[in-house]
Scaffold this motif. Sequence first.
Motif, PDB file in Angstrom:
ATOM      1  N   VAL A  79      69.584 106.982  35.691  1.00  0.00           N
ATOM      2  CA  VAL A  79      69.132 105.838  34.825  1.00  0.00           C
ATOM      3  C   VAL A  79      68.291 104.866  35.318  1.00  0.00           C
ATOM      4  O   VAL A  79      68.757 104.186  36.095  1.00  0.00           O
ATOM      5  N   ILE A  80      67.349 104.630  34.484  1.00  0.00           N
ATOM      6  CA  ILE A  80      66.365 103.726  34.880  1.00  0.00           C
ATOM      7  C   ILE A  80      66.057 102.703  33.766  1.00  0.00           C
ATOM      8  O   ILE A  80      65.622 103.197  32.651  1.00  0.00           O
ATOM      9  N   ASN A  81      66.264 101.518  34.107  1.00  0.00           N
ATOM     10  CA  ASN A  81      65.922 100.475  32.784  1.00  0.00           C
ATOM     11  C   ASN A  81      66.840 100.812  31.767  1.00  0.00           C
ATOM     12  O   ASN A  81      66.325 100.842  30.539  1.00  0.00           O
ATOM     13  N   ASP A  82      68.039 101.145  31.972  1.00  0.00           N
ATOM     14  CA  ASP A  82      68.978 101.373  30.921  1.00  0.00           C
ATOM     15  C   ASP A  82      68.665 102.772  30.067  1.00  0.00           C
ATOM     16  O   ASP A  82      69.037 103.003  28.977  1.00  0.00           O
ATOM     17  N   GLN A  83      67.669 103.721  30.510  1.00  0.00           N
ATOM     18  CA  GLN A  83      67.537 104.956  29.983  1.00  0.00           C
ATOM     19  C   GLN A  83      67.653 106.203  30.773  1.00  0.00           C
ATOM     20  O   GLN A  83      67.419 105.944  32.029  1.00  0.00           O
ATOM     21  N   THR A  84      68.374 107.127  30.423  1.00  0.00           N
ATOM     22  CA  THR A  84      68.407 108.018  31.023  1.00  0.00           C
ATOM     23  C   THR A  84      67.354 108.965  30.755  1.00  0.00           C
ATOM     24  O   THR A  84      66.701 109.581  30.006  1.00  0.00           O
ATOM     25  N   VAL A  85      66.989 109.540  32.257  1.00  0.00           N
ATOM     26  CA  VAL A  85      65.978 110.442  32.400  1.00  0.00           C
ATOM     27  C   VAL A  85      66.396 111.775  33.234  1.00  0.00           C
ATOM     28  O   VAL A  85      67.294 111.727  34.027  1.00  0.00           O
ATOM     29  N   LEU A  86      65.567 112.890  32.748  1.00  0.00           N
ATOM     30  CA  LEU A  86      65.866 113.926  33.557  1.00  0.00           C
ATOM     31  C   LEU A  86      64.469 114.221  34.304  1.00  0.00           C
ATOM     32  O   LEU A  86      63.496 114.109  33.958  1.00  0.00           O
ATOM     33  N   VAL A  87      64.847 114.488  35.687  1.00  0.00           N
ATOM     34  CA  VAL A  87      63.821 114.678  36.649  1.00  0.00           C
ATOM     35  C   VAL A  87      63.465 115.833  37.446  1.00  0.00           C
ATOM     36  O   VAL A  87      64.590 116.416  37.955  1.00  0.00           O
ATOM     37  N   ASP A  88      62.616 116.391  37.552  1.00  0.00           N
ATOM     38  CA  ASP A  88      62.288 117.638  38.210  1.00  0.00           C
ATOM     39  C   ASP A  88      62.696 117.301  39.941  1.00  0.00           C
ATOM     40  O   ASP A  88      61.701 116.420  40.469  1.00  0.00           O
ATOM     41  N   PRO A  89      63.598 117.924  40.607  1.00  0.00           N
ATOM     42  CA  PRO A  89      64.005 117.574  41.824  1.00  0.00           C
ATOM     43  C   PRO A  89      62.950 117.687  42.868  1.00  0.00           C
ATOM     44  O   PRO A  89      62.398 116.931  43.790  1.00  0.00           O
ATOM     45  N   ASP A  90      61.917 118.775  42.515  1.00  0.00           N
ATOM     46  CA  ASP A  90      60.847 119.314  43.513  1.00  0.00           C
ATOM     47  C   ASP A  90      59.640 118.158  43.195  1.00  0.00           C
ATOM     48  O   ASP A  90      58.943 117.794  44.554  1.00  0.00           O
TER      49      ASP A  90
END
Length: 99
Positions: A79-90
């Motif tokens: 959660v960045i700047n109150d927004q949920t993000v999905l991130v590629d771990p690689d």
Amino acid sequence: MKHYLTSAAAAIVLLGGAGAALADTIVVQPEQETVVREYIKREPLASVNLLGVELKLGSSVPDKVELREVPNVRYRVAVINDQTVLVDPDTRQIVEVLH
């Protein structure tokens, strides 16, 4: 003149390759989004405030941001700047911004 044409041809090939790379978009399935949303409800994450970070597809997430693993989902969540993000771990690149 011949050198100029060779350079132009190389530029066209490179740009064509970049366009092909952009065409390989990542699609997050709706089921995965549902799993992530339910996980966030059960296990709330504190928002990390980052000035000057644009949350869009392909943006890199700094190493100082903890990425949380979600069961049965390939991507990590933050959660960045109150927004949920999905991130590629690689690659640590954003693949989805959940609204």
